[in-house]
Design a protein around this motif. Structure first.
Motif, PDB file in Angstrom:
ATOM      1  N   THR A 171      15.012   3.803   7.940  1.00 16.85           N
ATOM      2  CA  THR A 171      15.490   4.527   6.858  1.00 16.85           C
ATOM      3  C   THR A 171      16.945   5.355   7.326  1.00 16.85           C
ATOM      4  OG1 THR A 171      13.354   4.934   5.888  1.00 16.85           O
ATOM      5  CG2 THR A 171      15.217   6.231   4.994  1.00 16.85           C
TER       6      THR A 171
ATOM      7  N   TRP B 206       7.040  -5.303  13.454  1.00 17.52           N
ATOM      8  CA  TRP B 206       6.222  -5.272  12.349  1.00 17.52           C
ATOM      9  C   TRP B 206       4.715  -5.982  12.574  1.00 17.52           C
ATOM     10  CZ3 TRP B 206       8.063  -1.938   8.773  1.00 17.52           C
ATOM     11  CH2 TRP B 206       9.334  -1.750   8.910  1.00 17.52           C
TER      12      TRP B 206
ATOM     13  N   GLN C 260       5.704   5.949   5.849  1.00 19.77           N
ATOM     14  CA  GLN C 260       6.355   6.808   4.806  1.00 19.77           C
ATOM     15  C   GLN C 260       6.899   8.126   5.305  1.00 19.77           C
ATOM     16  OE1 GLN C 260       7.559   3.896   3.438  1.00 19.77           O
ATOM     17  NE2 GLN C 260       7.943   5.557   1.983  1.00 19.77           N
TER      18      GLN C 260
ATOM     19  N   LEU D 265       9.720  -2.374  -0.924  1.00 14.86           N
ATOM     20  CA  LEU D 265      10.436  -2.246   0.161  1.00 14.86           C
ATOM     21  C   LEU D 265      11.729  -2.230   0.059  1.00 14.86           C
ATOM     22  CD1 LEU D 265       7.936  -3.636   2.682  1.00 14.86           C
ATOM     23  CD2 LEU D 265       8.537  -1.153   2.249  1.00 14.86           C
TER      24      LEU D 265
ATOM     25  N   ASN E 255       0.190   3.498   6.262  1.00 14.59           N
ATOM     26  CA  ASN E 255       1.607   3.321   5.585  1.00 14.59           C
ATOM     27  C   ASN E 255       1.903   4.622   5.296  1.00 14.59           C
ATOM     28  OD1 ASN E 255       2.157   0.609   4.653  1.00 14.59           O
ATOM     29  ND2 ASN E 255      -0.031   0.519   4.137  1.00 14.59           N
TER      30      ASN E 255
ATOM     31  N   THR F 238      13.702   0.833  -0.999  1.00 18.44           N
ATOM     32  CA  THR F 238      14.009   1.763   0.160  1.00 18.44           C
ATOM     33  C   THR F 238      15.146   1.764   0.457  1.00 18.44           C
ATOM     34  OG1 THR F 238      11.303   1.472   0.716  1.00 18.44           O
ATOM     35  CG2 THR F 238      12.763   2.821   2.231  1.00 18.44           C
TER      36      THR F 238
ATOM     37  N   ALA G 227       8.496  -6.674   5.509  1.00 15.35           N
ATOM     38  CA  ALA G 227       8.891  -5.442   5.710  1.00 15.35           C
ATOM     39  C   ALA G 227      10.124  -5.411   6.236  1.00 15.35           C
ATOM     40  CB  ALA G 227       7.852  -4.515   6.282  1.00 15.35           C
TER      41      ALA G 227
ATOM     42  N   TYR H 175       6.491   8.364  -2.763  1.00 16.40           N
ATOM     43  CA  TYR H 175       5.873   7.282  -2.086  1.00 16.40           C
ATOM     44  C   TYR H 175       4.863   7.630  -0.938  1.00 16.40           C
ATOM     45  CZ  TYR H 175       6.019   2.495  -0.130  1.00 16.40           C
ATOM     46  OH  TYR H 175       5.448   1.201   0.287  1.00 16.40           O
TER      47      TYR H 175
ATOM     48  N   SER I 287       9.798   7.590   7.070  1.00 25.43           N
ATOM     49  CA  SER I 287      10.816   7.365   6.575  1.00 25.43           C
ATOM     50  C   SER I 287      11.531   8.597   5.662  1.00 25.43           C
ATOM     51  CB  SER I 287      10.497   6.365   5.383  1.00 25.43           C
ATOM     52  OG  SER I 287      10.197   5.074   6.043  1.00 25.43           O
TER      53      SER I 287
ATOM     54  N   GLY J  38       9.796   3.850  10.920  1.00 26.43           N
ATOM     55  CA  GLY J  38       9.956   4.239   9.427  1.00 26.43           C
ATOM     56  C   GLY J  38      11.144   5.178   9.560  1.00 26.43           C
TER      57      GLY J  38
ATOM     58  N   THR K 288       1.045  -0.113  -2.117  1.00 28.45           N
ATOM     59  CA  THR K 288       1.167  -0.489  -0.742  1.00 28.45           C
ATOM     60  C   THR K 288       0.100  -0.695  -0.025  1.00 28.45           C
ATOM     61  OG1 THR K 288       3.452   0.446  -0.770  1.00 28.45           O
ATOM     62  CG2 THR K 288       2.602   0.118   1.435  1.00 28.45           C
TER      63      THR K 288
END
Length: 512
Positions: free
Chosen positions: A279, A373, A401, A19, A397, A22, A139, A54, A404, A275, A112
């Motif tokens: 990001t 989270w 992502q 993470l 997940n 990222t 996270a 990812y 993200s 996400g 993950t």
């Protein structure tokens, strides 16, 4: 399992590392642009390639964990990730770095879902809030520590070391997981090859179209291929993927039966907005700190300290409150605080704002993390049966992502568009070339800062949508009976991993 916490801490080492990668690159972007003679869009693709590689495999890697054991998949992913990190550090061209980051993403995708699946299976629901609190805090803190650590490494040793540092951490994480993570029972699965192809193609078309839209002026790319054509094609392919999952009577890649649980469905939507925002908001703020305020990478990263401190302090308390059945109100409050912090950034990103005042939105974001989270992860997994753990973790997940990836692509396009609008005399100059050295001409400060402040409003709006989603959660009870796992039950110790021919006699998911 007699001691689930050592297993969880062992997994947290690797989860924290992937993470961090990222976010750690964002603070090093100007240094990478200088070192590899790249422009902003190419450097952002180093992040986008990681996020894309990812996101796409997460659905199937969750199922692979169910089939071959989460421990085995986690260790394999950790090896891939660690070796790819060394490749990133030794890269001498932006193309090599982008390729290495994609391999890193594949390693992260293997790891993950296994962390979340193991938590779901070794902690009963009434103790899962504390475990998810640690997982979620990991996270949140990684989002904050990444830029700080990146700044220190870039200033002290060079941008390559944001990747080299993963090698010793990866080795430590491998040894810890090998020792403490149990071998859990497995479940036989068939794999939906068509589903894998449709999801991969759809995601690539969608993300590439958004990422490169401004580069091609939202028009033709080559011959009849246009930016909007790619985006529309991506949406169509993703729609075909969902239809195929509904029609597939064997075993779909995306078990739609998971979405019969209301909280799971809403949590996947909520984590996708998180996400996206996590990001995307870092890019404009870091560029503002370095190019408008003239900060070094370390100085700009230290602006995140209030977030990191508050997240660490509040994480244990958040887990306890979640276990008492307060996940829904915590998540609503956390999302609203996140949106408030981004709105404050949008207002304060000007050349004249006192530096100390820019710490305030960071502190608000630190408070927000406690409500984001752990509550979301707990609400998503509380009702999952053990044989659904890998699939559920993969879906959860994946949506994070996907958010993200879209956040990275969308913020790049928006930043370019706002720079073009606010700096017309400079030709919409992006931070590349001479601007990448941290010495943006003073006459461009106001326009550049305005463009960055306007860009932050995009993740703020997305988080408000996440808060609206949180209003519809069904409040989780304070305690619940742990679902029966055909594998290990907390307190009984680990069992040997089943062979490929041994299918655990758990009831099959109606959607799988």
């Amino acid at each position: 399992m007699e001691r689930p916490w050592p297993a969880l801490w062992s997994l947290v080492i690797g989860f924290f590392m992937i993470l961090i990668d990222t976010t750690i690159v964002s603070v090093a972007n100007p240094a990478i642009m200088r070192g590899l003679a790249a422009d902003m869009n190419a450097v952002i693709w180093a992040t986008s390639s990681y996020l894309l590689a990812y996101a796409v495999p997460l659905l199937i890697t969750g199922r692979l964990g169910d089939r071959y054991g989460p421990k085995n998949l986690y260790l394999a992913g950790l090896v891939v990730f660690t070796l790819a990190s060394a490749w990133c550090g030794f890269s001498t061209t932006i193309g090599s770095l982008i390729a290495a980051r994609a391999v890193q993403g594949l390693g992260a995708a293997l790891m993950t879902p296994q962390t979340m699946a193991v938590i779901t299976r070794i902690f009963p629901p009434d103790r899962r809030g504390a475990a998810m609190g640690l997982w979620g805090a990991t996270a949140g803190v990684a989002m904050l520590v990444g830029p700080i650590l990146g700044g220190l490494l870039v200033d002290g040793l060079g941008w390559e070391w944001i990747f080299f540092v993963n090698v010793p951490i990866g080795i430590l994480g491998f040894l810890a997981a090998l020792r403490y993570v149990p071998r859990l029972s497995t479940h036989a699965h068939r794999f939906d090859v068509l589903g894998v192809v449709l999801s991969a193609v759809g995601m690539f078309l969608l993300v590439f179209g958004i990422q490169e839209g401004n580069t091609y002026n939202w028009g033709p790319i080559a011959g009849p291929v246009t930016v909007w054509g790619l985006i529309i094609a991506g949406i169509a392919v993703m729609a075909a993927f969902v239809v195929w999952q509904a029609l597939n009577r064997a075993e779909p890649l995306l078990p739609l039966g998971l979405f019969r649980d209301r909280n799971f469905s809403l949590a996947t939507l909520g984590i996708s907005t998180v996400g996206f925002a996590v990001t995307s908001f870092g890019l404009p703020t870091i560029f503002y700190y370095q190019l408008v305020r003239g900060m070094t990478p370390t100085q700009s990263a230290l602006m995140m300290i209030p977030m990191a401190v508050l997240s660490l302090v509040l994480a244990p308390l958040a887990g306890k409150v979640v276990d008492r059945g307060h996940a829904k109100p915590m998540n609503v409050a956390g999302m609203l605080l996140f949106a408030l912090s981004l709105a404050l950034y949008a207002v304060l990103l000007t050349p004249e704002t006192p530096i100390w005042l820019l710490l305030v939105p960071g502190a608000v974001l630190g408070l927000a993390n406690a409500g984001i989270w752990a509550p979301l992860a707990t609400l998503a997994t509380r009702n999952l049966a053990p044989h659904q753990a890998g699939a559920g973790a993969g879906v959860y997940n994946t949506t994070r992502q996907v958010g993200s990836v879209l956040g990275s692509a969308a913020i790049a396009a928006l930043m370019q568009a706002r720079l073009a609008a606010e700096l017309p005399a400079a030709g919409g100059a992006a931070p590349s070339g001479e601007f990448a050295v941290g010495a943006l001409p003073e006459e461009l400060h106001a326009g550049f800062a305005a463009a960055m402040g306007q860009s932050v409003l995009l993740p703020a709006a997305v988080v408000v949508a996440g808060a609206a989603v949180a209003l519809f959660f069904v409040r989780a009870p304070q305690s619940a009976t742990a679902p029966r796992d055909a594998g290990p039950v907390p307190g009984t110790g680990p069992v040997p991993e089943a062979s490929a021919s041994q299918e655990v006699s758990a009831p099959r998911d109606a959607g799988a």
